[in-house]
Design a protein around this motif. Sequence first.
Motif, short mmCIF file in Angstrom:
data_model
loop_
_atom_site.label_atom_id
_atom_site.label_comp_id
_atom_site.label_asym_id
_atom_site.label_seq_id
_atom_site.Cartn_x
_atom_site.Cartn_y
_atom_site.Cartn_z
N LYS A 66 8.27 0.74 -3.16
CA LYS A 66 9.21 0.78 -2.04
C LYS A 66 9.23 -0.55 -1.29
O LYS A 66 10.29 -1.05 -0.91
N ALA A 67 8.05 -1.13 -1.06
CA ALA A 67 7.97 -2.40 -0.36
C ALA A 67 8.64 -3.51 -1.16
O ALA A 67 9.36 -4.36 -0.61
N PHE A 68 8.43 -3.50 -2.48
CA PHE A 68 9.03 -4.52 -3.34
C PHE A 68 10.56 -4.44 -3.30
O PHE A 68 11.24 -5.44 -3.14
N ARG A 69 11.10 -3.23 -3.46
CA ARG A 69 12.56 -3.07 -3.48
C ARG A 69 13.18 -3.53 -2.16
O ARG A 69 14.21 -4.20 -2.14
N LYS A 70 12.54 -3.17 -1.05
CA LYS A 70 13.06 -3.53 0.27
C LYS A 70 13.09 -5.04 0.46
O LYS A 70 14.10 -5.62 0.90
N LEU A 71 11.99 -5.71 0.11
CA LEU A 71 11.90 -7.16 0.31
C LEU A 71 12.75 -7.92 -0.70
O LEU A 71 13.36 -8.94 -0.37
N SER A 86 -1.29 -2.78 3.07
CA SER A 86 -2.75 -2.86 3.17
C SER A 86 -3.36 -2.73 1.78
O SER A 86 -2.77 -2.09 0.90
N LYS A 87 -4.54 -3.29 1.60
CA LYS A 87 -5.20 -3.21 0.31
C LYS A 87 -5.45 -1.75 -0.05
O LYS A 87 -5.85 -0.95 0.80
N GLY A 88 -5.21 -1.41 -1.30
CA GLY A 88 -5.36 -0.03 -1.73
C GLY A 88 -4.09 0.79 -1.63
O GLY A 88 -4.13 2.01 -1.78
N ALA A 89 -2.97 0.13 -1.36
CA ALA A 89 -1.69 0.83 -1.26
C ALA A 89 -1.37 1.54 -2.57
O ALA A 89 -1.73 1.07 -3.66
N SER A 90 -0.67 2.67 -2.49
CA SER A 90 -0.33 3.45 -3.68
C SER A 90 0.79 2.79 -4.47
O SER A 90 1.48 1.89 -3.96
N ASP A 91 0.99 3.27 -5.71
CA ASP A 91 2.06 2.72 -6.55
C ASP A 91 3.43 2.91 -5.90
O ASP A 91 4.28 2.01 -5.95
N ASP A 92 3.65 4.09 -5.29
CA ASP A 92 4.94 4.34 -4.63
C ASP A 92 5.16 3.40 -3.46
O ASP A 92 6.27 2.90 -3.24
N GLU A 93 4.11 3.16 -2.68
CA GLU A 93 4.23 2.24 -1.53
C GLU A 93 4.53 0.83 -2.00
O GLU A 93 5.33 0.11 -1.39
N LEU A 129 3.72 -8.32 0.38
CA LEU A 129 4.55 -7.12 0.37
C LEU A 129 4.44 -6.31 1.65
O LEU A 129 5.04 -5.23 1.77
N GLY A 130 3.65 -6.82 2.62
CA GLY A 130 3.52 -6.13 3.89
C GLY A 130 2.72 -4.85 3.80
O GLY A 130 2.99 -3.88 4.51
N ALA A 181 3.94 -11.22 -6.68
CA ALA A 181 3.02 -10.21 -6.15
C ALA A 181 3.24 -8.86 -6.82
O ALA A 181 2.28 -8.18 -7.20
N TYR A 182 4.50 -8.49 -7.01
CA TYR A 182 4.79 -7.18 -7.60
C TYR A 182 4.40 -7.13 -9.08
O TYR A 182 3.93 -6.10 -9.58
N ALA A 183 4.59 -8.24 -9.78
CA ALA A 183 4.24 -8.28 -11.20
C ALA A 183 2.75 -7.98 -11.40
O ALA A 183 2.36 -7.37 -12.39
N VAL A 184 1.91 -8.39 -10.46
CA VAL A 184 0.47 -8.14 -10.55
C VAL A 184 0.12 -6.73 -10.05
O VAL A 184 -0.56 -5.96 -10.73
#
Length: 379
Positions: free
Chosen positions: A24-29, A14-21, A11-12, A54-57
Motif C-alpha cells: 500500500k505504501a509503495f503504490r501510494k508513493l 516502521s521496521k517489521g511492516a507487513s507485506d500489505d502495508e 516508504l514511510g 526500496a520496494y524491490a528489496v
Amino acid sequence: MADKRDYYEVLGLSKGASDDEIKKAFRKLAMKYHPDKNPGDKEAEEKFKEINEAYAVLSDPEQKSKYDRFGHAGVDPNSFAGGGGFGGFGGFEDIFDMFGSAFGGGFGGGGSRRNNGPRKGSDIQKTMTIDFEEAAFGVKKQIRLTKNVKCKNCGGTGAAPGTSKKTCPRCGGSGEIRTQQQTPLGVFQSVSPCPDCNGTGEINESPCPDCGGTGRVRDTVTITINIPAGVDNDSVIPVRGQGEPGINGGPDGDLYIVLNVRPHKLFERRGQDLWLEIPITFNQAALGDEIVVPTLEEKVSYKIPAGTQPGTVFRLKGKGIKNVRGGRKGDLYVKVSLEVPTKLNKKQKKAVEAMGKEVTDECYSKKSGFLASLKEFFS
C-alpha cells in the motif's frame, strides 16, 4: 551504503511492516512521484527511483530478511553480508572518498565524485492489467512504451557522425575545478564543476543533429514481458535494462511493471487459495448429492453428504494458485449456500406443504434444540 536512507523510512513505514502495508505504501508513493505526473522534476525522479529500489528489496522475503538482519550491507552484492567483499563499503574507492571529504582532498585529492563518470539510467514504472487466469498460469505480454533511447545516428555519444568530443582544456577532462584557500587552520581545498564543460570533462563542438548532443531521443518501443505463474495484484515484474539509457557509458536503467489483476466471475483469491460459493437445493442438502465443482483447470465431481448445512466449507487440495516462488499449489475452498425457491406454482406449494407435514421439527436438530431452550426459558 552510508548515503542511502533506510528502506522502511523511504516508504514511510516502521521496521517489521507487513507485506500489505509495504504494498500500500509503495503504490501510494509511486503514484505521487511517478515521472509522468512530475515531468522535468529531477527531485521527484530521484525519489521515484529510491521508492522502487526500496520496494524491490522489501517485497522479496529473502531480500527483506537479509535487509532486516544486516541493513543495506545485507542486500549489497559488493558487501560481505551480501556475498561480496568489505561489508558496508563499496570498495577502496568509497574509503578514499570518505576520507577525502573529511580532510579536504587528502589521500589523493578526493572529496567528490566526478560528474563525468558512468551513471546508470533512470528506472521506469508502468502499470499493466492482466486477466485472472493469466496471473494464475503465467503469460507473455507485450507493452508499447515511449521513452528515451540511445540515438542511432551517433550511437549515444552525442557527437555528430565522423566527429568526437574533445577533452575539456580547462579541467583536463576531470570535470572539476579545484581551488585552494589559506586559513589559520591550514590550506583548505574546494571542488566545483567545471563551468566550461558543465562537469562532463568533454567539449562537444559538433553536436549530433538528431539528438542535439544529448545522445538520446524519444521513441516508442515494444517490449516483451514474461509474467510468471502465481503473481497477484501489486506484484512487480522487473525488466532489467529497459529503463532510460545510461549516461557516459553507464548501464541502462530498469523497467518495473506493476500488475493489476482483473477479478474473476466465480473465484475469489486469498493468497494462494481460491474460494468458491456454490448454491444447492434443499433436496441436495438433506439427501446428499454429487455436484460438479469448477476449478481453474477442469471440472471435478464432489459428493455432498446427506445433512449438509448451509455455509459448510469443503476443501479440494492442490486446486488453488501456484506459488510464484515455487512450492505446492494452494487449495480450493468450496462454500455451499442453501437456496430457497422463490417462484412456486400451486402444485409446487402443495408439495412443499405436504413435505413440511411429514418432515417435522424433530428432524431439525438445531430447531428442536432451540425450541427446547425456548420452552425452558419461559417455564
